[in-house]
Scaffold this motif. Structure first.
Motif, short mmCIF file in Angstrom:
data_model
loop_
_atom_site.label_atom_id
_atom_site.label_comp_id
_atom_site.label_asym_id
_atom_site.label_seq_id
_atom_site.Cartn_x
_atom_site.Cartn_y
_atom_site.Cartn_z
N GLY A 62 -10.16 -13.12 111.56
CA GLY A 62 -10.15 -12.23 110.41
C GLY A 62 -9.78 -10.80 110.72
N ILE A 63 -9.84 -10.43 112.03
CA ILE A 63 -9.49 -9.04 112.38
C ILE A 63 -8.02 -8.74 112.11
CG2 ILE A 63 -11.29 -8.90 114.16
CD1 ILE A 63 -9.13 -9.27 116.27
N LEU A 64 -7.21 -9.78 111.92
CA LEU A 64 -5.78 -9.56 111.69
C LEU A 64 -5.41 -9.47 110.21
CD1 LEU A 64 -4.02 -11.77 114.39
CD2 LEU A 64 -4.87 -9.43 114.52
N SER A 65 -6.40 -9.51 109.35
CA SER A 65 -6.11 -9.40 107.91
C SER A 65 -5.37 -8.10 107.61
CB SER A 65 -7.42 -9.44 107.11
OG SER A 65 -8.06 -10.69 107.27
N ASP A 103 4.24 -12.24 106.81
CA ASP A 103 4.87 -13.56 106.87
C ASP A 103 6.38 -13.43 106.96
OD1 ASP A 103 4.76 -16.31 106.96
OD2 ASP A 103 4.78 -16.58 104.79
N GLY A 104 6.97 -14.15 107.90
CA GLY A 104 8.41 -14.09 108.11
C GLY A 104 8.84 -13.05 109.11
N ARG A 105 7.90 -12.20 109.56
CA ARG A 105 8.25 -11.18 110.54
C ARG A 105 7.34 -11.20 111.76
NH1 ARG A 105 9.44 -4.72 109.83
NH2 ARG A 105 9.41 -4.20 112.06
N THR A 106 6.03 -11.20 111.53
CA THR A 106 5.07 -11.01 112.62
C THR A 106 4.80 -12.30 113.37
OG1 THR A 106 4.00 -9.33 111.24
CG2 THR A 106 2.79 -10.09 113.18
N SER A 107 4.66 -12.17 114.71
CA SER A 107 4.17 -13.25 115.55
C SER A 107 2.85 -12.79 116.18
CB SER A 107 5.17 -13.58 116.67
OG SER A 107 6.35 -14.13 116.14
N ARG A 124 -5.95 -19.89 109.94
CA ARG A 124 -5.89 -18.75 109.01
C ARG A 124 -4.45 -18.36 108.68
NH1 ARG A 124 -9.67 -14.82 107.44
NH2 ARG A 124 -11.16 -15.69 108.93
N PHE A 125 -3.53 -18.51 109.67
CA PHE A 125 -2.14 -18.10 109.48
C PHE A 125 -1.22 -19.30 109.77
CE2 PHE A 125 -4.54 -14.37 111.03
CZ PHE A 125 -4.36 -13.51 109.95
N PRO A 126 -1.22 -20.31 108.90
CA PRO A 126 -0.50 -21.56 109.18
C PRO A 126 1.02 -21.44 109.23
CG PRO A 126 -1.32 -21.53 106.92
CD PRO A 126 -1.92 -20.35 107.61
N THR A 127 1.59 -20.38 108.65
CA THR A 127 3.05 -20.24 108.65
C THR A 127 3.53 -19.15 109.61
OG1 THR A 127 2.99 -18.67 106.78
CG2 THR A 127 3.18 -21.02 106.26
N THR A 128 2.62 -18.64 110.44
CA THR A 128 2.95 -17.56 111.37
C THR A 128 3.12 -18.12 112.78
OG1 THR A 128 1.73 -15.91 110.10
CG2 THR A 128 2.11 -15.42 112.42
N SER A 175 12.66 -27.79 116.88
CA SER A 175 14.00 -28.00 116.31
C SER A 175 14.20 -27.32 114.97
CB SER A 175 14.27 -29.51 116.16
OG SER A 175 13.31 -30.11 115.30
N ASP A 176 13.14 -27.13 114.18
CA ASP A 176 13.32 -26.49 112.89
C ASP A 176 12.01 -25.85 112.42
OD1 ASP A 176 11.70 -28.60 112.07
OD2 ASP A 176 13.36 -29.73 111.20
N GLY A 177 12.10 -25.12 111.29
CA GLY A 177 10.92 -24.54 110.67
C GLY A 177 10.12 -23.64 111.58
N LEU A 178 8.81 -23.77 111.50
CA LEU A 178 7.90 -22.93 112.28
C LEU A 178 8.14 -23.09 113.78
CD1 LEU A 178 5.47 -21.00 112.36
CD2 LEU A 178 3.98 -23.01 112.33
N GLY A 179 8.44 -24.31 114.21
CA GLY A 179 8.68 -24.54 115.63
C GLY A 179 9.86 -23.75 116.15
#
Length: 324
Positions: free
Chosen positions: A76-79, A84-88, A105-109, A150-154
């Motif tokens: 939660g400290i990263l709230s 999304d789409g930029r940060t890793s 907490r961040f399933p698409t990051t 190969s694609d997406g989040l990976g």
């Protein structure tokens, strides 16, 4: 490591500090190193909390977490810090299972899992002494896709991982290594062999340094036994042999015997300062992960049971004292 990233052109490094905030805010970090020399690293911005960093409205390509991994969910400290789409998210932490809460907490990051070996200490607020080693291994955390890039989040995680490793190399960290998801998890188990043997043993032996323990004949046998148990279990859990380039328990202990700097493992420092220790991610999680697969780790379980009980008794004693 962060001070080396600051050497890369067109790279701005901001930091969140806690107890050393005042010193770093006023003077930056004073870093002395036998490899990199003595330098002052002044962050682009210095914040007193993650919330303050989020309120700054700055945008982050990478958010690096190097806090101790305790039993609580700290994601939660990263709230407010993750775009999304930029940060890793880069997790430079000890132990197993440290990625789980962040991934939930961040399933698409993209999450990059990192293991580092750096003999360094903050000897006073903002004063960093680097003794030996600057090695970091990083890989994308992709358990759901079994490491597929190969694609997406990976694909995004893989590309982000490559870029971060290159930034480290550009900053002079020659031992920054890029790994796959599966191999990075083996790296984590390999470091557990070191941390789970040295750290609790230093506390239970009354404050011994790693070098002192490795030089004692009976302690050597004990440390080697714990390391071998961890490495053998890792091969079973991950269903793959330990890579040949990974150091054996004998090689680890021989290297430890050569390191006479007198540095103490982190768990011992926490114990001596009355702080909570990283018991769960270093000891508890490996035991539970192995047990779920049908394997027991009796040496590790003994260390875990003793230290967990010792910490519980101390916390109870502190609680009673505060009520008097």
């Amino acid at each position: 490591m962060i001070s080396r990233l600051a050497q890369v052109p067109n790279t701005q490094i901001s930091v969140v500090c806690r107890s050393n905030y005042k010193a770093v805010h006023e003077k930056g970090f004073q870093v002395s190193s036998p490899k990199y020399g003595t330098k002052t690293f002044v962050p682009y911005r210095t914040f007193a909390s993650p919330r303050e960093a989020a309120d700054s409205k700055l945008c982050w390509d990478y958010v690096v977490i190097s806090t101790k991994a305790l039993a609580e969910d700290d994601s939660g400290i990263l709230s407010g810090l993750v775009e999304d789409g930029r940060t890793s998210i880069v997790l430079v932490q000890n132990g197993l299972g440290v990625e789980l809460h962040y991934a939930k907490r961040f399933p698409t990051t993209p999450i990059l899992s990192a293991v580092t070996i750096a003999s360094a200490a903050q000897i006073s607020p903002g004063i960093i002494k680097h003794n030996r080693w600057t090695r970091i291994s990083i890989g994308p955390y992709l358990p759901e896709s079994n490491g597929d890039t190969s694609d997406g989040l990976g694909k995004r995680a893989h590309e982000s991982n490559q870029k971060f490793v290159q930034l480290l190399k550009d900053g002079g960290v020659a031992d920054a290594e890029e790994y796959s998801h599966a191999k990075l998890q083996m790296v984590r188990w390999h470091k557990i062999a070191i941390n789970a043997s040295m750290n609790p043993s230093a506390v239970l032996s009354g404050g011994s340094t790693n070098n002192e323990m490795s030089m004692d004949p009976e302690m050597y046998i004990h440390l080697k036994g714990v390391m071998d148990e961890v490495l053998a279990t890792a091969e079973k859990v991950l269903e793959t042999p330990l890579p040949k380039e990974f150091a054996s328990s004998e090689a680890i202990l021989k290297s430890t015997q050569k390191n006479t700097s007198g540095s103490k493992p982190s768990m011992l420092l926490d114990w001596e300062q009355g702080k909570k220790m990283e018991l769960e991610v270093i000891l508890g999680n490996p035991i539970r992960i192995a047990r779920a697969k049908g394997y027991e780790m009796p040496r590790l379980q003994t260390l875990y049971a003793l230290l967990r009980r010792a910490e519980e008794k101390r916390e109870h004693s502190k609680s009673k004292s505060s009520k008097l």
